[in-house]
Design a protein around this motif. Structure first.
Motif, short mmCIF file in Angstrom:
data_model
loop_
_atom_site.label_atom_id
_atom_site.label_comp_id
_atom_site.label_asym_id
_atom_site.label_seq_id
_atom_site.Cartn_x
_atom_site.Cartn_y
_atom_site.Cartn_z
N GLU A 37 0.83 -1.21 0.00
CA GLU A 37 0.00 0.00 0.00
C GLU A 37 0.87 1.27 0.00
O GLU A 37 0.57 2.24 -0.67
CB GLU A 37 -0.88 -0.06 1.27
N ALA A 82 -1.48 -3.55 -4.61
CA ALA A 82 -1.95 -3.45 -3.23
C ALA A 82 -3.47 -3.46 -3.16
O ALA A 82 -4.06 -3.99 -2.23
CB ALA A 82 -1.40 -2.19 -2.58
N ARG A 83 -4.11 -2.88 -4.18
CA ARG A 83 -5.57 -2.82 -4.17
C ARG A 83 -6.13 -3.32 -5.49
O ARG A 83 -6.38 -2.54 -6.41
CB ARG A 83 -6.03 -1.36 -3.99
N PRO A 84 -6.31 -4.63 -5.64
CA PRO A 84 -6.84 -5.14 -6.91
C PRO A 84 -8.25 -4.62 -7.17
O PRO A 84 -9.01 -4.36 -6.23
CB PRO A 84 -6.84 -6.66 -6.70
N ARG A 492 -3.89 -0.82 14.34
CA ARG A 492 -3.98 -1.77 13.21
C ARG A 492 -2.86 -2.82 13.25
O ARG A 492 -2.79 -3.67 12.36
CB ARG A 492 -3.98 -1.07 11.84
N ARG A 497 -2.57 -9.47 6.80
CA ARG A 497 -2.73 -10.80 6.22
C ARG A 497 -2.03 -11.90 7.01
O ARG A 497 -2.45 -13.04 6.97
CB ARG A 497 -2.19 -10.80 4.79
N ALA B 235 -7.67 -5.80 1.44
CA ALA B 235 -8.05 -4.58 0.73
C ALA B 235 -8.17 -4.80 -0.77
O ALA B 235 -7.41 -5.56 -1.37
CB ALA B 235 -7.04 -3.49 1.03
N ARG B 257 -12.57 3.13 3.23
CA ARG B 257 -11.70 3.85 2.31
C ARG B 257 -10.37 3.14 2.16
O ARG B 257 -9.72 3.20 1.11
CB ARG B 257 -11.47 5.28 2.84
N SER B 258 -9.95 2.45 3.23
CA SER B 258 -8.68 1.74 3.19
C SER B 258 -8.78 0.43 2.40
O SER B 258 -7.80 -0.30 2.29
CB SER B 258 -8.18 1.48 4.60
N GLY B 259 -9.96 0.15 1.83
CA GLY B 259 -10.07 -0.93 0.86
C GLY B 259 -10.67 -2.23 1.35
O GLY B 259 -11.12 -3.05 0.55
N GLN B 260 -10.66 -2.46 2.68
CA GLN B 260 -11.21 -3.72 3.19
C GLN B 260 -12.74 -3.72 3.07
O GLN B 260 -13.37 -2.69 3.29
CB GLN B 260 -10.83 -3.94 4.66
#
Lengths: 552, 373
Positions: A37, A82-84, A492, A497, B235, B257-260
């Motif tokens: 990310e 990072a974001r598919p 967080r 993962r 995400a 917003r962070s994708g999850q």
């Protein structure tokens, strides 16, 4: 032998058949497999399906672990964004199976294979699940090419054990990831082509351990990996992690792998052991030799081998920081006593002990006790290896470090008991006690507590997955979180993962020290399904199976 | 702080907002909480406004209460928007909520529901297939239409909880760690835990713990906890802008917003025997995620990373706000379902009543009077 080829990021890559994607890419000189990310490159790290750093997209399916995915001719592999995009992946047809073996063994290492053989020989129907394509586990590390001649006695012994399990009639299901454990016990699992819901008469958990690296700045750089990951690359796939490999760690595995890589042709510029030299602990060394002269001799011959390769282990040495070297490769800063130094390498391997893979045991609510010496949880077990939960047995390193010989013997004891056979004989009990005494003595020789998380540099990534720095952890600690769960929600850390596998042990200790509470099961993140990230198609197939059972 | 003007019992979003607004109004405020996780700290951050089909399905006898609360939901979203600005951003978005229909019958149900909601001032609209799929291309073709409620939205509760805590500290609210097990009303009311906490007024933002605390008073509020299951994926690209629900099936689906992608919607979890968080049922995990994947095949490439469960406290589907009786110095702040959405407005209103100030809404319809006797 004919090589196969596939594409990575549009470039053709060729490799020997049977290679994992991670091995093939490493051999092709590819270090970074994806960007996070925050735009940071990541590559192979744990080499055993735990860390989730080596993710790639394979034939349109995102988030596949390169270390656990076998190559196939014509595959289209791409770095994992990072974001598919949210587009439905190509449909997979997964068959669904309900299994009800008398005995289910999870894990195909020394403990699991031995348990499966013993249970089968006692007359039970046995299913064994292993996450790798070829069973054998971390100790026996089998070649991905079954026809290949074993590298040495250790690999040959594993090959023989796998053959014995097959000959005994154990149903071995390879490439199976266990993602759910529920009361019953009931295990939910999947391989690339099928999902399984398994309700065994007895469950033997033999899931082994994963490695503890060093949480230092730069530990996430591509080319930095666990010692075991490097060993797997070499022993299973014949691929060296780099031409020039520096190893840092604690314990005999580090030296063993340094020797194996050197014999395989790698240059080993530094082998750094954090413990003092064994001759500075003569009493412990003597005790170790007395308890298992055979294993102690094996250790001495390893030292002789290192000497022949021109490798002199350096003691009292720890890496403090790793960075990308200006001319390529990695630059490692280390400290040895009051001295500091730097070394360059193309691969840096880390191992500071092991962390038991006890997720299944914790999910099933097996009673656990904290072992302060090894800083890990151990399940409470009867002499026949049964846990506090009816029908659930645990053997080997998932119960805390014990070594392969103890795992194998525990496996034989648990396998027999789980199949309704007799408990351990006096001889077995005595042998097990001797194995355990040897481990005890071994780790007194190598005793070298890791520096506490409190002392980590502010820019250290405490959470690899969510990329949370130590500075952010410190800021959250100023709010005095009540427990590790509150700390997780505030930072967080542990939400990524790897599901807290690397940060949890460090955080648990830190919280216990801050709050003055004793360590125990509750010190760690609450156990939660899924045990490993599970793809939605797997869940859909399992749901259909269970719904069909419910509806008739 | 020897004797605060207001003691708030319960540190979820309702209690935090009550404490913050009281402290901002000049009161000396203490908040007492045990710090265990299960309620607000387990929340997933939906901002509900339209009537949830889940609630209507599970509690058909309470539909009227829910409908009469709709204006409160509108005020609640305004309170959250103000809080978002005040806290410096909690990733709140108000891009609206979609309630999906897969059949003509479901669409007809939504049309009728929309009519009733419009009468209460909600900004709702029925979307046909094409308009819906332009807006949400990740949906399944099986979805033929939806009700769009433009008032709805979502926020990131992890960010909100963190910032709320910092705001409480800045406002001078004293946080105390204790488990309150009994209350004493009167001129100098007290909450009793491992120690006595005396205050000018006591405000209970104690969700499912409320009915036990009120034992021995004339107020009997049923507050059984409803353990609910949640799932979160890794995400993906931020493409799901709406809060997504279904006309007939139990699901909420939204993307941070962070994708999850967070998947929930009222699947049952297992009531915990002790003080801990509720347990996970495999049927809920499988059923909930499979349903999400069927409705939104676009999420099929993401893996599920975690599941967890928390407690909702539906009470009677209507908020309870105000003193136990006219002369009482013990006050209730119970959202009555959708606690995270309603928490700020309910907490602020109850705190205002306790301090004799003017609150954000007319709380008379939500008086605890209905629970007396």
């Amino acid at each position: 032998m004919d090589r196969i080829s596939f594409t990575f990021d549009g470039q053709e890559v060729s490799c020997a058949p049977g290679s994992s994607l991670a091995a093939a890419l490493t051999e092709a000189g590819v270090r970074g497999f994806r960007e996070t990310e925050k735009g940071k490159p990541r590559g192979i790290f744990c080499g055993m399906g735990v860390c989730q750093d080596c993710l790639v997209s394979v034939d349109g399916r995102p988030n596949q672990r390169a270390c656990m995915t076998a190559t196939a001719p014509g595959m289209t592999v791409a770095p994992q964004p990072a974001r598919p995009a949210l587009t439905a992946p190509p449909a997979v047809n997964r068959s669904a199976h309900r299994l009800t073996p008398r005995v289910l063994v999870v894990g195909g290492g020394a403990g699991g294979l031995s348990a499966a053989i013993a249970a089968r020989e006692t007359g039970a129907e046995v299913v064994l699940l292993d996450e790798r394509k070829v069973p054998g586990g971390q100790y026996f590390k089998q070649s991905a090419r079954p026809e290949a001649a074993p590298l040495d006695a250790q690999q040959a012994e594993g090959q023989a054990l796998v053959a014995r399990a097959r000959d005994a009639g154990v149903t071995i299901l390879p490439e199976v990831t266990v993602w759910g454990a529920f009361d019953g016990p009931e295990i939910l699992a999947a391989d690339p082509g099928a999902v399984y819901a398994i309700r065994p008469g007895a469950l033997i958990v033999a899931t082994g351990a994963y490695e503890r690296p060093a949480m230092i700045p730069g530990w996430t750089l591509p080319g930095v990996m666990t010692v075991g990951a490097a060993q797997t690359l070499w022993r299973s796939y014949g691929t060296l992690p780099g031409a020039r490999v520096a190893l840092f760690g604690n314990g005999p595995l580090v030296a063993q792998v340094a020797l194996e890589l050197a014999e395989g042709g790698a240059e080993i510029p530094l082998l750094g052991e954090s413990a003092p030299a064994p001759w500075r602990r003569p009493l412990a060394s003597l005790a170790m030799m007395r308890r298992d002269p055979g294993l102690a001799r094996k250790g001495l011959s390893m030292l002789a081998g290192l000497k022949r390769q021109g490798i002199a282990p350096r003691h009292d040495l720890r890496p403090t920081r790793i960075e990308a070297a200006p001319a390529g490769g990695l630059l490692v800063h280390y400290e040895q006593g009051r001295h500091s130094g730097r070394i360059t390498a193309d691969a840096v391997c880390l191992n500071y002990g092991f962390q038991p893979q006890n997720e299944i045991l914790r999910l099933l609510d097996c009673a656990m006790t904290y072992d302060a010496r090894f800083d890990q949880l151990r399940p409470e077990r009867a002499p026949d290896c049964r846990t506090s939960i009816a029908g659930v047995y645990a053997v080997g390193d998932c119960c805390g470090l014990g070594g392969a010989p103890a795992a194998a013997l525990e496996g034989r004891i648990a396998g027999r008991a789980a199949a309704g056979g007799p408990g351990p004989s006096a001889g077995e009990a005595a042998t097990l006690a001797r194995h355990r005494a040897f481990q005890d003595a071994l780790w007194r020789v190598y005793d070298s507590p890791a520096p506490p998380l409190e002392e980590a540099a502010p820019e250290t990534l405490v959470c690899r997955c969510e990329e949370v720095e130590k500075a952010a952890l410190d800021a959250a600690l100023s709010d005095d979180p009540h427990d590790i769960g509150a700390l997780k929600r505030a930072t967080r850390i542990g939400m990524g993962r790897c599901q807290g596998r690397y940060c949890a042990p460090a955080l648990a200790g830190l919280m216990a020290r801050r709050r003055g509470t004793p360590m125990g099961d509750l010190s760690y993140f609450a156990p939660r399904v899924p045990i490993k990230p599970v793809d939605i198609a797997t869940i859909t197939a399992a749901e259909a199976l269970l719904a069909e059972e419910t509806n008739g | 702080m020897a004797r605060p003007d207001l003691l708030v019992v319960g540190g979820g979003i309702t209690g935090q907002c009550a404490a913050l607004s009281a402290a901002r109004a000049g009161a000396r405020v203490a908040l007492v909480d045990l710090g265990l996780n299960a309620g607000s700290t387990a929340n997933a951050g939906s901002l509900h406004v339209q009537m949830q089909s889940r609630f209507l399905r599970l509690n058909p006898h309470l539909a009227e209460n829910l409908e009469s609360s709709l204006p409160l939901y509108l005020s609640a979203v305004k309170a959250w928007e103000a809080l978002d600005a005040e806290l410096g951003g909690v990733e709140l978005t108000r891009e609206g909520g979609l309630m999906l229909a897969e059949s003509e019958a479901q669409l007809a149900f939504l049309e009728e529901k929309a009519e009733r909601e419009r009468a209460k001032g909600l900004d709702v609209e029925i979307l046909g297939h094409n308009a819906l799929h332009r807006m949400a291309p990740w949906l399944s073709e099986e979805v033929i239409g939806a009700e769009l409620c433009r008032d709805e939205g979502k926020l990131n509760p992890l960010v909100a909880n963190r910032k709320m805590r910092a705001a409480l500290e800045r406002a001078g609210v004293e946080i105390r760690r204790d488990r309150i097990t009994a209350l004493e009303d009167g001129a100098a009311p007290s909450a009793l835990g491992t120690r006595r906490h005396s205050a000018g007024q006591i405000l209970l933002a104690t969700a499912w713990g409320t009915s036990a605390l009120l034992a021995g008073t004339a107020v009997h509020v049923p507050t059984p906890p409803e353990p609910l299951h949640m799932n979160i994926t890794e995400a993906g690209a931020y493409e799901i802008h709406h809060l997504v629900q279904h006309a007939e099936r139990p699901i909420t689906l939204k993307q941070f917003r962070s994708g999850q992608v967070v998947i929930g919607g009222g699947w049952e979890a297992r009531l915990s025997e002790g003080a801990g968080a509720p347990g996970i049922r495999k049927e809920s995990l499988l059923g909930n995620v499979a349903l999400a994947a069927r409705i939104a095949p676009g999420i099929g490439g993401l893996r599920v990373l975690r599941t967890w469960a928390g407690y909702n406290t539906p009470v009677d589907g209507k908020a309870t706000i105000g003193p136990l009786e006219a002369a009482s110095r013990i006050h209730l702040a119970l959202p009555g379902d959708a606690g995270y959405t309603l928490g700020p407005v309910v907490g602020q209103s109850a705190a205002a009543l306790a301090l004799g100030a003017e609150g954000p809404i007319d709380a008379a319809p939500y008086s605890p009077a209905r629970w007396r006797g």
